[in-house]
Design a protein around this motif. Sequence first.
Motif, PDB file in Angstrom:
ATOM      1  N   ILE A 121       9.376  25.531  54.741  1.00 38.23           N
ATOM      2  CA  ILE A 121      11.012  25.193  54.047  1.00 38.23           C
ATOM      3  C   ILE A 121      10.362  23.693  54.119  1.00 38.23           C
ATOM      4  O   ILE A 121      10.541  22.730  53.972  1.00 38.23           O
ATOM      5  N   THR A 122      11.295  23.452  55.890  1.00 43.55           N
ATOM      6  CA  THR A 122      11.510  21.787  55.959  1.00 43.55           C
ATOM      7  C   THR A 122      10.460  21.426  56.050  1.00 43.55           C
ATOM      8  O   THR A 122      10.513  19.784  55.638  1.00 43.55           O
ATOM      9  N   SER A 123       9.160  21.539  57.082  1.00 44.30           N
ATOM     10  CA  SER A 123       8.278  20.403  56.460  1.00 44.30           C
ATOM     11  C   SER A 123       7.479  20.085  55.595  1.00 44.30           C
ATOM     12  O   SER A 123       7.568  18.962  55.138  1.00 44.30           O
ATOM     13  N   HIS A 124       7.983  21.393  54.682  1.00 44.78           N
ATOM     14  CA  HIS A 124       7.586  21.392  52.800  1.00 44.78           C
ATOM     15  C   HIS A 124       8.635  19.598  52.252  1.00 44.78           C
ATOM     16  O   HIS A 124       7.756  19.152  51.680  1.00 44.78           O
ATOM     17  N   ASN A 125      10.048  20.271  52.755  1.00 40.28           N
ATOM     18  CA  ASN A 125      10.922  19.353  52.132  1.00 40.28           C
ATOM     19  C   ASN A 125      11.172  17.581  52.716  1.00 40.28           C
ATOM     20  O   ASN A 125      10.863  17.129  52.469  1.00 40.28           O
ATOM     21  N   LEU A 126      10.120  17.672  54.100  1.00 42.22           N
ATOM     22  CA  LEU A 126      10.615  16.158  54.472  1.00 42.22           C
ATOM     23  C   LEU A 126       9.444  15.430  53.913  1.00 42.22           C
ATOM     24  O   LEU A 126       9.641  14.029  53.940  1.00 42.22           O
ATOM     25  N   ARG A 127       8.512  16.173  53.395  1.00 41.88           N
ATOM     26  CA  ARG A 127       7.403  14.824  52.496  1.00 41.88           C
ATOM     27  C   ARG A 127       7.721  14.615  51.152  1.00 41.88           C
ATOM     28  O   ARG A 127       7.592  13.528  50.793  1.00 41.88           O
ATOM     29  N   GLU A 146       6.081   5.194  59.004  1.00 37.50           N
ATOM     30  CA  GLU A 146       5.419   5.702  59.736  1.00 37.50           C
ATOM     31  C   GLU A 146       6.164   6.127  61.090  1.00 37.50           C
ATOM     32  O   GLU A 146       6.119   7.061  61.346  1.00 37.50           O
ATOM     33  N   ASP A 147       7.983   5.606  61.176  1.00 35.74           N
ATOM     34  CA  ASP A 147       8.629   6.005  62.080  1.00 35.74           C
ATOM     35  C   ASP A 147       9.010   7.030  61.453  1.00 35.74           C
ATOM     36  O   ASP A 147       9.202   8.144  61.829  1.00 35.74           O
ATOM     37  N   LEU A 148       9.335   6.832  59.616  1.00 35.67           N
ATOM     38  CA  LEU A 148       9.412   7.838  59.925  1.00 35.67           C
ATOM     39  C   LEU A 148       9.129   9.664  59.688  1.00 35.67           C
ATOM     40  O   LEU A 148       8.982  10.657  59.869  1.00 35.67           O
ATOM     41  N   GLU A 149       7.867   9.067  59.114  1.00 36.68           N
ATOM     42  CA  GLU A 149       6.655  10.453  59.619  1.00 36.68           C
ATOM     43  C   GLU A 149       6.611  11.019  60.379  1.00 36.68           C
ATOM     44  O   GLU A 149       6.892  11.887  61.378  1.00 36.68           O
ATOM     45  N   LEU A 150       6.470  10.401  61.890  1.00 39.05           N
ATOM     46  CA  LEU A 150       6.609  10.468  63.543  1.00 39.05           C
ATOM     47  C   LEU A 150       8.210  11.522  63.340  1.00 39.05           C
ATOM     48  O   LEU A 150       7.682  12.678  64.325  1.00 39.05           O
ATOM     49  N   LEU A 151       9.121  10.719  63.064  1.00 33.80           N
ATOM     50  CA  LEU A 151      10.505  12.091  63.355  1.00 33.80           C
ATOM     51  C   LEU A 151      10.381  13.021  62.592  1.00 33.80           C
ATOM     52  O   LEU A 151      10.427  13.811  63.527  1.00 33.80           O
ATOM     53  N   THR A 152       9.492  13.595  61.465  1.00 34.89           N
ATOM     54  CA  THR A 152       9.419  14.280  60.912  1.00 34.89           C
ATOM     55  C   THR A 152       8.381  15.567  61.278  1.00 34.89           C
ATOM     56  O   THR A 152       8.783  16.350  61.597  1.00 34.89           O
ATOM     57  N   LYS A 153       7.547  14.881  62.241  1.00 35.78           N
ATOM     58  CA  LYS A 153       6.740  15.865  63.184  1.00 35.78           C
ATOM     59  C   LYS A 153       7.294  16.070  64.304  1.00 35.78           C
ATOM     60  O   LYS A 153       7.141  17.372  64.586  1.00 35.78           O
ATOM     61  N   LEU A 196      18.207  11.093  56.251  1.00 39.58           N
ATOM     62  CA  LEU A 196      17.279  11.523  56.523  1.00 39.58           C
ATOM     63  C   LEU A 196      17.772  12.833  57.116  1.00 39.58           C
ATOM     64  O   LEU A 196      17.556  13.655  56.411  1.00 39.58           O
ATOM     65  N   THR A 197      19.067  12.905  57.791  1.00 35.59           N
ATOM     66  CA  THR A 197      19.924  14.370  58.494  1.00 35.59           C
ATOM     67  C   THR A 197      20.176  14.644  57.503  1.00 35.59           C
ATOM     68  O   THR A 197      20.306  15.762  57.780  1.00 35.59           O
ATOM     69  N   LEU A 198      21.294  14.365  56.297  1.00 31.11           N
ATOM     70  CA  LEU A 198      21.523  14.811  55.870  1.00 31.11           C
ATOM     71  C   LEU A 198      20.139  15.654  54.636  1.00 31.11           C
ATOM     72  O   LEU A 198      21.270  16.628  54.376  1.00 31.11           O
ATOM     73  N   THR A 199      19.635  15.238  54.827  1.00 28.87           N
ATOM     74  CA  THR A 199      18.411  15.308  53.401  1.00 28.87           C
ATOM     75  C   THR A 199      17.644  16.781  54.501  1.00 28.87           C
ATOM     76  O   THR A 199      17.505  17.762  53.994  1.00 28.87           O
ATOM     77  N   LEU A 200      17.698  17.183  55.628  1.00 30.05           N
ATOM     78  CA  LEU A 200      17.397  17.795  56.735  1.00 30.05           C
ATOM     79  C   LEU A 200      18.479  19.149  57.034  1.00 30.05           C
ATOM     80  O   LEU A 200      17.823  20.217  56.123  1.00 30.05           O
ATOM     81  N   ASN A 201      19.571  19.017  56.822  1.00 33.60           N
ATOM     82  CA  ASN A 201      20.499  19.576  56.283  1.00 33.60           C
ATOM     83  C   ASN A 201      20.815  20.689  54.928  1.00 33.60           C
ATOM     84  O   ASN A 201      21.683  20.677  54.759  1.00 33.60           O
TER      85      ASN A 201
END
Length: 871
Positions: A661-667, A639-646, A703-708
């Motif tokens: 793209i990011t919202s897609h890949n955050l999933r 749940e924390d991860l999903e909140l951070l994604t939003k 997660l930060t690395l994943t976003l970059n």
Amino acid sequence: MDRIKQNIDVSITDLNAIARIGYWQLDTSSETYMLDDISCEITQLPNNTILNAKEKPPFCSTENKWAIIQETLAKAIEQKSSFNHEVELFLPEGNSIWVVLIGKGNYDKNGSCVKVSGMIQDITVRKNSEIELFKKKEILNYTENKAALGHWKWDLKNNLITCSKNISRVIGSPDGEQITIEKLTEGIPQEDKKQVLKHLEISIKNKSFTNLQHPYITSDGSERVIQVLGEPIFDDTDNLTGFMCSSQDITTRKRFEDELFEKNKLFLTAQQKAHFGYWQWDFATDLFSCSLNMADALGIERNVEFTKSDLLKDVPPENLQDILDVLDETIETKSFVEFTHPIVMRGELRQIKVTGEVYTDPDGNILNILGISQDITDQKNFENELLRKNQLLGFAEQITKTGNWQWDLNTNKIKWSTNLFRIFEIEEKSEIHFDTYFSFVHPDDREKVTQKINTLLENKKFESVIHRIILKSGVIKTVELLATASLDRSGKATELIGTLQDVSEQRAEQRKFKGLLESAPNATFIVNKDNIVQMINKQAVNLFGYTSEELVGKSIEVLIPSRFDEKRAPLRQAFFDNPSIITYDISVNFYMINKQKKEIPVEITLGPLQVEGDILLSVVVRDVTVEKNYQEKILKSKEDLELLTKELTAQNHQLADFTQITSHNLRAPVSNLNSLVDIYRQMDDETERHELFKKFETVISHLTLTLNTLIEALVAKSHNSLEHSDLLFSDALTKTEEIFTAEILRTKAVIKSDFTEANSIRYHKIYLESIFQNLIGNALKYKSRERILELEISSKIDNGKVVLSFKDNGLGIDLEKHGHKIFGLNKVFHNHPEAKGIGLFMTKTQIEAMGGKITVTSKVDQGTTFNIHFI
């Protein structure tokens, strides 16, 4: 004067001799008779014979006859009347004559009879004519009565009718009494009487009588049909004086004619329904004639004679000589030789069976040949199909170790199938009795088997019985016996039929399976499609607190809270649609109830069990109480991860493309975490679970690395990556027919194929077989109840591309109403218990994945056609 008198006396004597009239005289005082010469000649007595009244004369065969004559004479003397009596006399030569005795007494002044003078005349000729006429009249009356016939004469001068005895009896008038036309016709119904009277008027006017039929109601109320024939009667001046008519009851004949007419119609119908017709070969003219049905079938004008060439014009040339040879043999042997030949009818090759009879004259010369030609194409196809089915049955019996049997209770004869002899290891065609089977039954099981059979004969119901048999070799087998009874109209059993299966291996497998079930580490239930528990292991007993006897035969629903019913139903249905081993996450918090009504958090794993052609469900239940805390921590991290994604998505909303793209890949990380949760649930080792839990923090920290780092585009397998090979359409059809053998046999479906134009395709094998299975299965599933399914599968080349068609005569689809969603997922268009709306969706997906397309045309209650266009 004396001379004249003398001449007259001589003439009278001559006339008397000619007329055979003699004279006699009775002297009452002496009671003697004196006869003249003619009287003696008539009675064949010597001349001058004197008869004594007290003695029987030779011409009276009995005392009684002479006594009657004497009594009749005495009565005439007493009454002083004349005496006239006809009597039959029997002469010494053995023949008889009829005479009339006439006499009159001469009385003195005191009134006493002194003598009787009389005459005797031979009336044999007249009497015989009268007797013959009487006999003929009696015969006529008898004949008319038997033939329900009578005659009547209509005298037009006095307008009266004289009827025969039989007519008088029918209309209820005295015999011989003249009647009116109204009396004659009073039994005719009023609506018909007018027509009859009109017919009689026309007959008088035309001076001729045409045949007439009319109904007649008899005194007992029954209605008869009367036929009237008549002839006019004319006088010497050709004036019509009346009619002589006959009336006959033709009710029976009329009914026979009507019945014959109906039977003729039935015969014509039977010819059409049974596909047969008859022909006749007249040897005198060498021409043929045939029934209407056969003329229509041959395309020959009805009721017209034709030649042998016309009869055989549609026979294929290669078969013509064989038929001519058989006909020559028939002529030579004068005995019809049956044969079968092909014929082309309406462009279709049919098989015709010909039987017949040869008719000859007394000298043995052939007059004509009568033949019957019957189209037995369907019968031949049926026989071939039956032979194939029998072969399949025999093959299936060998595979399943099953045999079938029949027991005729009337004749006590028993038949076994070939494989049943194999099961009992005895020679095929051996004579079989009930004791034959019973002698193999294990002694400890005989009472059980006897009770089952007696129950079947008494109640007409039979439950399967599993028992053991001992072969002559000493081998013990376990068999399952099934039976059913055929009943007559009174409900009496006339025949038993059934099967016997060698289940020795299955029973051994069951014992083995029971052992494996008990060794399973988790609680395990075996349930059927109706959720009824069939078997449980000790772990299930320990977990839920119920004994095996308390749960087996009960629904597993007693262990599941009702709040989960809505979520369980679709998952359970999906499992039976595609049975495979799978762990179901029914709910974040799924619970079951033990005997103490305490809810236990559990994890459910389902697996299919194929048992005797049916699917059972293996339900493995694992208690996850210890893991609940770990799951809660994992879920909170998720749940924390999903909140951070939003939050990150909201901060970068100005970069629309990048945001997408990011919202897609955050999933993906979230999906990764879900996968880790699933893996965590499936792990049994607690050490491994602790190690896996530590990895959640690592995933979150990266997660930060994943976003970059944007994830490269996912590569979906295109149709080019699928393996292609050259495939025959006929192979795919054969395999599909084998899969649906039971359903095709049950519904008698007819599947025709034509791959002559394009017999193969380079394609993915699994996809092609899936197309055939889905579309043929679809046709079987949605066949019409009103007719046998006919499915035509064909291929053709269209603009250089292969097109495959599936055309059926089933229920059809309203395309105007459902056309836009026909290939949609979970879309169904008929109320069918097995309809899931998946088959057409899968078929369309597979075809389009290979670059092709599928189209459909359909009409409600006429059928549907699917066309697959390959690239």
